[in-house]
Design a protein around this motif. Structure first.
Motif, PDB file in Angstrom:
ATOM      1  N   ASN A 143       0.828  -1.210   0.000  1.00 23.12           N
ATOM      2  CA  ASN A 143       0.000   0.000   0.000  1.00 23.12           C
ATOM      3  C   ASN A 143       0.862   1.258   0.000  1.00 23.12           C
ATOM      4  OD1 ASN A 143      -2.288  -1.559   0.019  1.00 23.12           O
ATOM      5  ND2 ASN A 143      -2.627  -1.389   2.227  1.00 23.12           N
ATOM      6  N   HIS A 146       2.465   1.754  -3.342  1.00 21.46           N
ATOM      7  CA  HIS A 146       1.514   2.225  -4.348  1.00 21.46           C
ATOM      8  C   HIS A 146       1.192   3.704  -4.155  1.00 21.46           C
ATOM      9  CE1 HIS A 146      -1.529   1.451  -7.456  1.00 21.46           C
ATOM     10  NE2 HIS A 146      -2.237   2.376  -6.830  1.00 21.46           N
ATOM     11  N   ASN A 147       1.087   4.136  -2.918  1.00 21.84           N
ATOM     12  CA  ASN A 147       0.838   5.556  -2.672  1.00 21.84           C
ATOM     13  C   ASN A 147       1.999   6.421  -3.157  1.00 21.84           C
ATOM     14  OD1 ASN A 147      -1.689   5.126  -1.507  1.00 21.84           O
ATOM     15  ND2 ASN A 147      -0.834   4.861   0.544  1.00 21.84           N
ATOM     16  N   TYR A 148       3.230   5.927  -2.950  1.00 24.63           N
ATOM     17  CA  TYR A 148       4.394   6.639  -3.489  1.00 24.63           C
ATOM     18  C   TYR A 148       4.329   6.686  -5.015  1.00 24.63           C
ATOM     19  CZ  TYR A 148       7.012   6.960   0.911  1.00 24.63           C
ATOM     20  OH  TYR A 148       7.436   7.287   2.169  1.00 24.63           O
ATOM     21  N   SER A 151       1.885   9.275  -6.144  1.00 30.24           N
ATOM     22  CA  SER A 151       2.448  10.616  -5.947  1.00 30.24           C
ATOM     23  C   SER A 151       3.397  10.987  -7.076  1.00 30.24           C
ATOM     24  CB  SER A 151       3.168  10.669  -4.602  1.00 30.24           C
ATOM     25  OG  SER A 151       3.800  11.912  -4.418  1.00 30.24           O
ATOM     26  N   GLN A 249      -2.035   3.847   6.638  1.00 30.65           N
ATOM     27  CA  GLN A 249      -2.424   4.048   5.239  1.00 30.65           C
ATOM     28  C   GLN A 249      -2.989   2.756   4.654  1.00 30.65           C
ATOM     29  OE1 GLN A 249       1.226   5.408   3.499  1.00 30.65           O
ATOM     30  NE2 GLN A 249       0.873   7.509   4.103  1.00 30.65           N
ATOM     31  N   GLN A 252      -5.165   3.428   0.307  1.00 27.67           N
ATOM     32  CA  GLN A 252      -5.523   4.708  -0.280  1.00 27.67           C
ATOM     33  C   GLN A 252      -5.269   4.706  -1.779  1.00 27.67           C
ATOM     34  OE1 GLN A 252      -3.351   7.671   1.886  1.00 27.67           O
ATOM     35  NE2 GLN A 252      -4.229   7.099   3.856  1.00 27.67           N
ATOM     36  N   ARG A 254      -6.125   5.427  -5.275  1.00 25.90           N
ATOM     37  CA  ARG A 254      -7.049   6.364  -5.898  1.00 25.90           C
ATOM     38  C   ARG A 254      -7.306   5.963  -7.338  1.00 25.90           C
ATOM     39  NH1 ARG A 254      -3.536  11.335  -3.922  1.00 25.90           N
ATOM     40  NH2 ARG A 254      -2.075   9.621  -3.751  1.00 25.90           N
TER      41      ARG A 254
END
Length: 552
Positions: A143, A146-148, A151, A249, A252, A254
């Motif tokens: 997770n 993936h958020n990085y 971004s 986290q 998240q 998206r």
């Protein structure tokens, strides 16, 4: 000391060997120059052959010759040692320098005095990551990665939008200038404006490049520190906040309307799988897959969250530090960079997600360039020596000119390797150099591209790469000259060569089961795909199913 040593070197001594043949007493005298550089066994064989010596003295002559060389060499060493000691007594040698030299040599060659190896940060982080990815914290790691990725993707999107706006504005300005060309403006004004536009684009690209580089460096540092901290907390059983830390986290991901829409626009992927057995006596089972897909589909991450994508990413992460690595073959030109063609597309995919384990693609290519420069320097010096020692002619001159012209480039059939932890389904990329000759229809099994595939498969065997994706037609895109007969001939050649190479693997790795994926371009027709699919089991030995029936 050097003078004394030179006195005992290059001294000629006579080896004398006496033996009887019947009633005759014969004597063999051979001058030998010490120290003897030649192997005693080779020297003994030459003596037997040159002097036509009888076979019954062969063993005794060899023992006598070996003993003579050992004794005379030992005497030389003793004389050299005595001369060195005499030089020390006479004060010709600095005792402090001699003592420090002996102490250094002893410390470097004795294990108990050697300095312990310092732990490597990369190795420590690799061990920590391997433990965590095989623990309940694996979902949290994915997770966070993936958020990085999201971004960085958003940052790249902003860069592309800004560059697009700049180019549109510059295009409008250039149109206005071209309308005034010949009236109030000259060619020099147009060239000046074009130079300004180019400089503005370069400045903007450099600005975004530095920002992306800084962002990925910060992400990498934060991620590694967080992984180390989480691993330390896992070792503490009394840590009550650990469960909350793992849930940080949670998910998240998206989703974007664009990404979801692209799912339905993708061309239907065609795929056929086969199980084969290769080997003469000890047969090894391998998995073969024929796919119609883009090579970079195995590298790209999807921004939308789907279970299948997550499973692929999890499998790649689990096997990152294992003996089951995945690789693919990219066909590139002879320049080591990421500025054009599939090299640029591949570098763009690599930049979309921070690599937390290996250097950036640009840094790895810089190392490759240094290695190629060193290799070319060594090869050119050897080539020059061979040409100087022989007779030079026109052909040699042409060979030298070609070597000079391609001094910093890789040659067809050569390849370089990059390592990645931030791609969707692969860990290793083999960048195989090919030229335009690969598009012709008359290549053979000895073509550099085919031999490059053989060397790549050998590297796979020696470095635990059990899954490899290969472009079946040795091209990434179809063109007009690639007709149906051309495709069939090329596929047959590659199938047969790869089969031969896979049979060689048994002697390379002892027979390990592997997965080989043959990829064809997406623009190929379904009819052509199924013709290739029918060809594969005819060349490889496909395992057949066994149907058991009851007598009752």
């Amino acid at each position: 000391m050097k003078k004394n040593r030179e006195r005992f070197c290059n001294r000629e001594r006579e080896f004398v060997y006496k033996f009887k043949v019947g009633s005759q007493c014969l004597e063999l005298r051979v001058p030998l120059r010490f120290p003897v550089q030649e192997n005693a066994s080779h020297l003994h064989g030459r003596l037997m052959l040159l002097h036509s010596l009888p076979c019954f003295i062969e063993k005794d002559l060899k023992e006598a010759l070996t003993q003579f060389i050992e004794e005379e060499s030992l005497r030389d060493y003793d004389r050299d040692a005595e001369a060195s000691l005499e030089a020390v007594k006479l004060g010709e040698v600095d005792l402090h320098q001699l003592a420090s030299t002996w102490a250094k040599a002893y410390a470097e060659t004795t294990l108990e005095h050697a300095r312990p190896e310092e732990p490597s940060w990369d190795e420590d982080f690799a061990d920590v990551y391997h433990d965590l990815i095989h623990s309940p914290a694996s979902e949290t790691l994915l997770n966070l990665e993936h958020n990085y990725f999201v971004s960085i993707s958003e940052l790249i999107g902003e860069r592309d939008v800004e560059l697009k706006k700049l180019r549109e504005r510059q295009g409008i300005e250039m149109e206005k200038v071209m309308q005034e060309l010949g009236k109030s403006l000259t060619d020099q004004d147009v060239n000046s404006l074009a130079a300004q536009h180019f400089e503005s684009q370069q400045d903007l690209e450099n600005k975004w490049s530095n920002e992306l580089k800084q962002s990925t460096a910060i992400q990498k540092q934060e991620y590694q520190e967080w992984v180390i901290k989480l691993h330390q907390d896992l070792k503490n059983p009394n840590n009550s906040s650990l469960s909350e830390e793992i849930k940080v986290q949670p998910s998240q991901f998206r989703e974007s309307v664009e990404a979801i829409g692209r799912i339905y626009e993708e061309q239907r992927k065609l795929e056929e799988s086969f199980t084969i057995h290769l080997g003469a006596q000890l047969k090894t089972m391998h998995n073969l897959r024929l796919l119609r897909a883009d090579m970079l589909d195995f590298c790209k991450h999807k921004r939308n969250h789907r279970s299948g994508v997550k499973l692929h990413r999890l499998q790649t992460a689990l096997s990152l530090y294992s003996t089951s690595l995945c690789g693919l073959v990219l066909l590139v030109d002879n320049r080591i960079n990421s500025y054009s063609g599939i090299k640029r597309d591949f570098a763009t995919v690599c930049q979309e997600c921070t690599d937390f384990h290996f250097p950036r693609i640009e840094e790895q290519l810089e190392v490759v360039q240094q290695v190629v420069l060193y290799a070319r320097t060594q090869r050119r010096s050897k080539l020059k020596e061979s040409l100087d020692s022989g007779n030079q002619n026109g052909g040699n001159d042409d060979k030298t000119k070609n070597a000079e012209r391609n001094y910093l480039n890789v040659l067809p059939g050569e390849f370089y390797i990059t390592r990645h932890s931030n791609l969707s389904e692969i860990h290793v990329a083999f960048h195989l150099c090919v030229d335009d000759h690969v598009k012709s229809g008359n290549i053979t099994a000895r073509d550099p591209a085919i031999m490059g595939l053989r060397n790549i498969l050998k590297v796979c065997c020696t470095h635990d790469i059990t899954t490899i994706s290969i472009p079946l037609l040795l091209v990434h895109d179809m063109s007009e000259e690639m007709t149906i007969p051309w495709c069939l001939r090329r596929a047959e050649l590659v199938f047969k060569c790869v089969k031969g190479f896979m049979m060689e693997m048994a002697s390379w790795d002892g027979g390990i089961s592997r997965t080989v994926q043959f990829l064809v371009p997406q623009s190929i027709s379904e009819e052509m795909f199924y013709q290739l699919s029918n060809m594969l089991p005819q060349i490889f030995r496909v395992s057949s199913t066994l149907t058991l029936t009851s007598k009752h």
